[in-house]
Scaffold this active site. Structure first.
Site, short mmCIF file in Angstrom:
data_model
loop_
_atom_site.label_atom_id
_atom_site.label_comp_id
_atom_site.label_asym_id
_atom_site.label_seq_id
_atom_site.Cartn_x
_atom_site.Cartn_y
_atom_site.Cartn_z
N GLU A 1 0.80 -1.22 0.00
CA GLU A 1 0.00 0.00 0.00
C GLU A 1 0.84 1.28 0.00
O GLU A 1 0.72 2.11 0.91
CB GLU A 1 -0.94 0.02 1.20
CG GLU A 1 -1.88 -1.18 1.26
CD GLU A 1 -2.94 -1.08 2.37
OE1 GLU A 1 -2.82 -0.19 3.23
OE2 GLU A 1 -3.88 -1.88 2.35
N GLU B 1 -5.11 -8.91 0.98
CA GLU B 1 -5.73 -8.56 2.27
C GLU B 1 -7.21 -8.36 2.04
O GLU B 1 -7.62 -7.71 1.07
CB GLU B 1 -5.21 -7.23 2.84
CG GLU B 1 -3.89 -7.28 3.51
CD GLU B 1 -3.48 -5.93 4.13
OE1 GLU B 1 -4.35 -5.14 4.55
OE2 GLU B 1 -2.27 -5.68 4.17
C1 GAL Z 1 -4.49 -2.14 5.67
C2 GAL Z 1 -3.03 -2.31 6.06
C3 GAL Z 1 -2.82 -3.30 7.16
C4 GAL Z 1 -3.91 -3.34 8.20
C5 GAL Z 1 -5.28 -3.28 7.55
C6 GAL Z 1 -6.44 -3.30 8.51
O1 GAL Z 1 -4.69 -0.93 5.04
O2 GAL Z 1 -2.24 -2.77 4.98
O3 GAL Z 1 -1.57 -3.06 7.68
O4 GAL Z 1 -3.72 -2.39 9.18
O5 GAL Z 1 -5.37 -2.15 6.74
O6 GAL Z 1 -6.48 -2.16 9.32
#
Ligand code: GAL
Length: 462
Positions: A165, A365
């Protein structure tokens, strides 16, 4: 009943700074430093110093992950743990031994390592000395660190990612004040975005030298937030078009296609805020694109026309072209404040298939952060997180549609395996398939872990 391809990888994602704790690290990253100097900037004053203590617990944590059916783990190597001297990229022996143990333990559990090199964890010293990602010298130092990682661990780690990200670094450090040093400066944000794209391409070039084997792949992990216009009013549509360029294409296009979107470059140039780039750098970006793409997806980006004209006298920020739109009636994860809209995953799958030459990709993710999960503990002490199972089920249905239409998606990695520390929100919202009782660091499988295990064994769900 959605089914997934035979080699589809079921995994989980996390990161070094959010799990390890900062034990025995030779340096502070920007979050370590921010917490040391301003602890109350974090939810309940909880920082990354202990996190979920993966540093000490990795062997038993990985065994639990295997029980949850996790076959791939995406985590990250901390620059501030592996390297002693940033200029020469000399190694810290304790850091090297630690990551060797972790990688070996993953493989021993049948968990494939997916290693990322930067998860918001810039060494604070490099910000203080050089302005961090504002500096092209830091780009060079990052490549040196990456080369060390490839050389040390490339014998066992086949899947690598340059950044997680990078857009959130731009947003968090330079636009919206979520990350230290909370600068608000549009033109700097633009240069930082360019420098991170350059760093990614240079790292890929180094990877091609260090790890030329066919089964070694490198990618980037992007948070894609498809921009949807609030209405079909041309002004809302134009706002969504710019939001898409700025939020998604700014990293997606150079990473996969090797060039920045012409329309975005045109606008930034006209506004006098275009990055400083050389023809050699642009050629390097063109020549070093990714093998695969990780997509973090949590929520869509609904936008409407801005309240005032971009021509108004005001400091330049990308938001002069759009305004976030709170769509009435949307489904929300109220704890996190994010809209839940699984259908966007079908749109992402289609976009990659049609506009990014159907490059191999995976959901790197996706997950649901919920506060006070003690509410859902049953008599046996198991969190009954049916909401998390529903969240995954709906997103996987949307993803399966995209795959059925031919999109080349090869895995789904839930955020996250074990409840971990989340930046400003610390432990407020829990995301894990595995609960972490913070005071004792006792880790137990939630209901969703059993569901995920079943899914990863059968490649399908009801
Ligand atoms: C994303 C990030 C993660 C985690 C997730 C949930 O944006 O890559 O590190 O924090 O959000 O909060």
């Amino acid at each position: 009943m959605p089914t997934f391809p035979t080699n589809f990888v079921w995994g989980a994602a996390t990161s070094g700074p959010q799990t390890e704790g900062n034990f025995q690290k030779p340096h502070q990253n920007v979050f370590d430093y921010w917490f040391a100097t301003e602890p109350m900037a974090f939810d309940s004053g909880v920082g990354p110093d202990v996190a979920s203590d993966f540093y000490h617990d990795y062997a038993s944590d990985l065994a639990l992950m295997a029980q949850a059916g996790i076959h791939g783990l995406r985590t990250s190597i901390q620059w501030t743990r592996l390297i002693d001297d940033f200029e020469t990229a000399s190694l810290n022996p304790v850091g090297v031994a630690y990551y060797n143990h972790v990688i070996d333990a993953m493989l021993a559990q049948g968990i494939e390592p997916y290693m990322n090199l930067h998860h918001f964890d810039l060494p604070v010293e490099l910000y203080q000395k050089y302005g961090g990602w504002e500096s092209k010298h830091v780009v060079e130092l990052f490549v040196k660190f990456a080369e060390q990682c490839f050389k040390l661990f490339g014998d066992r780690v086949k899947n690598w990612y340059t950044f997680n990200e990078p857009k959130v670094v731009v947003d968090g450090q330079y636009l919206y004040g979520w990350h230290y040093p909370q600068v608000i400066d549009g033109p700097k944000a633009v240069q930082v975005a360019y420098n991170m794209n350059l760093a990614s391409a240079k790292t890929i070039a180094a990877f091609r030298q260090c790890c030329p084997q066919d089964d070694h792949k490198i990618g980037i992990i992007l948070n894609l937030t498809p921009a949807y216009a609030a209405s079909d009013d041309p002004a809302d549509v134009a706002a969504a078009e710019f939001a898409e360029l700025w939020s998604n294409n700014l990293f997606l296009d150079p990473a996969v296609l090797g060039h920045f979107p012409a329309k975005l470059v045109e606008t930034l140039d006209r506004d006098g805020v275009l990055w400083e780039a050389t023809p050699d750098e642009l050629a390097l970006i063109q020549a070093n694109t990714v093998d695969c793409l990780g997509v973090n997806y949590y929520h869509p980006f609904r936008v409407q026309r801005p309240d005032i004209s971009p021509q108004s006298l005001q400091p330049w920020l990308p938001d002069i072209y759009f305004k976030e739109y709170d769509m009435p009636g949307r489904i929300m994860n109220v704890d996190r404040g994010w809209e839940i809209y699984p259908e966007a995953l079908t749109d992402i799958a289609k976009n990659i298939q049609e506009n990014y030459h159907n490059i191999p990709w995976f959901v790197s993710e996706n997950g649901m952060g919920v506060a006070n999960e003690e509410r859902f503990l049953d008599e046996q002490g198991v969190v009954q997180d049916d909401y998390r199972i529903d969240f995954m089920r709906h997103h996987l249905q949307a993803l399966a549609k995209g795959i059925a239409a031919g999109s080349n998606c090869q895995g789904y990695f839930v955020w996250t395996a074990i409840d971990c520390w989340s930046w400003n929100h610390a432990y407020h919202n829990r995301y894990g398939l595995i609960r972490d009782e913070l005071h004792t660091q006792t880790k137990t499988l939630k209901k969703s872990a059993a569901w995920f295990n079943q899914l990863s064994q059968t490649n399908q769900f009801d």
